[in-house]
Design an enzyme around this catalytic site. Structure first.
Site, short mmCIF file in Angstrom:
data_model
loop_
_atom_site.label_atom_id
_atom_site.label_comp_id
_atom_site.label_asym_id
_atom_site.label_seq_id
_atom_site.Cartn_x
_atom_site.Cartn_y
_atom_site.Cartn_z
CG MET A 1 43.12 -65.50 -5.08
SD MET A 1 44.59 -65.26 -6.09
CE MET A 1 44.57 -66.74 -7.11
CB CYS B 1 38.23 -62.82 3.92
SG CYS B 1 37.93 -61.26 3.07
N GLY C 1 50.76 -68.37 1.41
CA GLY C 1 51.32 -67.03 1.57
C GLY C 1 52.71 -66.90 0.98
N GLY C 2 52.82 -66.12 -0.10
CA GLY C 2 54.14 -65.78 -0.66
C GLY C 2 54.85 -66.91 -1.37
C1 LIG Z 1 42.38 -60.72 -5.52
C2 LIG Z 1 42.38 -61.64 -4.32
C3 LIG Z 1 41.18 -62.13 -3.85
C4 LIG Z 1 41.15 -63.01 -2.75
N1 LIG Z 1 39.95 -63.57 -2.37
C5 LIG Z 1 39.95 -64.53 -1.40
C6 LIG Z 1 38.78 -65.28 -1.10
O1 LIG Z 1 37.71 -65.13 -1.73
N2 LIG Z 1 38.85 -66.20 -0.09
C7 LIG Z 1 40.00 -66.41 0.62
O2 LIG Z 1 40.03 -67.26 1.52
N3 LIG Z 1 41.12 -65.74 0.33
C8 LIG Z 1 41.14 -64.82 -0.66
N4 LIG Z 1 42.31 -64.21 -1.00
C9 LIG Z 1 43.55 -64.56 -0.29
C10 LIG Z 1 44.26 -65.72 -1.02
O3 LIG Z 1 43.46 -66.87 -1.01
C11 LIG Z 1 45.62 -66.02 -0.33
O4 LIG Z 1 45.37 -66.40 1.00
C12 LIG Z 1 46.55 -64.82 -0.32
O5 LIG Z 1 46.57 -64.17 -1.59
C13 LIG Z 1 47.96 -65.24 0.07
O6 LIG Z 1 48.49 -66.17 -0.85
P1 LIG Z 1 49.54 -65.72 -2.00
O7 LIG Z 1 50.65 -64.97 -1.31
O8 LIG Z 1 49.99 -67.00 -2.62
O9 LIG Z 1 48.79 -64.82 -2.93
C14 LIG Z 1 42.36 -63.34 -2.08
C15 LIG Z 1 43.56 -62.84 -2.58
C16 LIG Z 1 43.60 -62.01 -3.69
C17 LIG Z 1 44.91 -61.51 -4.21
#
Ligand SMILES: Cc1cc2nc3c(=O)[nH]c(=O)nc-3n(C[C@H](O)[C@H](O)[C@H](O)COP(=O)(O)O)c2cc1C
Length: 324
Positions: A12, A94, A206-207
């Protein structure tokens, strides 16, 4: 399914920097941590020592790269391996316009041949695993056969582990934040990929927010990756450590803070601003008595130029009810 589930904290940007990873590692010794995405351009032309720096305590830690030039990515993967990273991950998920403009991230799902070339080039330069993090589709290109063909192609280039964010991305019209919330989560698609490619390691993302969520997914895929829930409520990782890994050495929240202090002190001596570290620990006491006071105290005091680790010590006293 592997006997030890593969559980990781998602890459992230602006969140999982080295300070955050050090902190998370104190909470959970065994989850896999990912760096923020680092672009191949930045590593090639920028301050690579700074970009790749991390603490040995962070292992196991994966380096996430962004890019689409096979030669450049291959050289960057090698840099990562030489610095001791445990895995190289390619970002194919991304959706930010800036990232798409540079022809990397989620838009690469439309170019499976190029991704395969990148993976193959990276695999040739390193012996650590090269993995891919992707979506289930982009724009109108979101049918199951397309995803199936994408995974098959990249797997044939040598990628054995896929982290699949279980929602599609819209490359225009939605911001990156909306692209993490608006397209619906389609877990069945990820489950089906695991069924169709049983020999691949499939990690669902995701989620995912709770141990119950993790248990449900682990019945159908090899692992889960957790993003926002782990950042906003980092002590969730202690539950994960207790449920899925060795639970002998789990530190309490105050113990985590006390073990983090020497690191913070060193970083401040090296010129790091206190707020660049404290912003990652605001959620440590989420849901606990004093959690709001902890967050408030750190937010109100850490930015002052004269502030040092005593700010964190003082905030801890508030949570422990020993100060007013
Ligand atoms: C602030 C933020 C920054 C992120 N930066 C990246 C990143 O650098 N590379 C990437 O593959 N995904 C990035 N993501 C996506 C997360 O890796 C993840 O796929 C997404 O948040 C879904 O997972 P979650 O629902 O558990 O948050 C980012 C997400 C957030 C919230």
């Amino acid at each position: 399914m592997p006997s030890t589930p593969l559980i990781s904290v998602a890459p992230m940007m602006d969140c999982t920097d080295r300070h955050d990873r050090y902190f998370l590692r104190l909470i959970a010794p065994d989850v896999l941590l990912y760096t923020e995405m680092i672009t191949a351009q930045a590593l090639t032309y920028g301050d690579r020592d700074k970009l790749l720096a991390y603490d040995a305590l962070e292992h196991p830690v994966a380096l996430q790269l962004g890019g689409s030039d096979p030669t450049m990515l291959s050289a960057c993967a090698k840099m990562g391996e030489d610095r001791g990273y445990d895995e190289i991950n390619l970002n194919v998920g991304c959706p930010s316009p800036r990232v798409s403009l540079g022809r990397f991230g989620a838009c690469l799902m439309l170019e499976p041949d190029l991704v395969a070339e990148c993976v193959s080039a990276m695999n040739q330069s390193v012996s650590i695993p090269v993995t891919v993090k992707c979506r289930i589709g982009v724009d109108e290109q979101d049918s199951y056969p397309l995803l199936h063909a994408f995974i098959a192609k990249i797997a044939s280039a040598g990628c054995k582990t896929f982290i699949i964010h279980a929602r599609k991305a819209w490359l225009s019209g939605l911001s990156p934040k909306q692209n993490r919330e608006v397209p619906p989560l389609c877990y069945d698609v990820v489950y089906q990929i695991k069924k169709d490619f049983p020999s691949l390691t499939i990690i669902l993302n995701g989620g995912v927010k709770t141990i119950a969520d993790i248990n449900a997914h682990l019945a159908l895929v090899d692992g889960v990756m957790i993003g926002r829930a782990a950042y906003s409520n980092p002590y969730l990782l202690a539950d994960i450590q207790a449920n899925y890994f060795n639970n002998n050495d789990i530190l309490s929240r105050p113990e985590v803070v006390n073990q983090f202090l020497p690191y913070v002190s060193n970083q401040i001596k090296n010129g790091v601003k206190l707020t660049n570290i404290t912003r990652h620990i605001l959620g440590l006491f989420q849901g606990q008595w004093g959690g709001a006071a902890w967050r408030r105290y750190l937010s109100q005091h850490a930015y002052l130029k004269t502030s040092g680790i005593e700010i964190i010590e003082q905030a801890l006293l508030l949570v422990e009810g020993r100060s007013c």
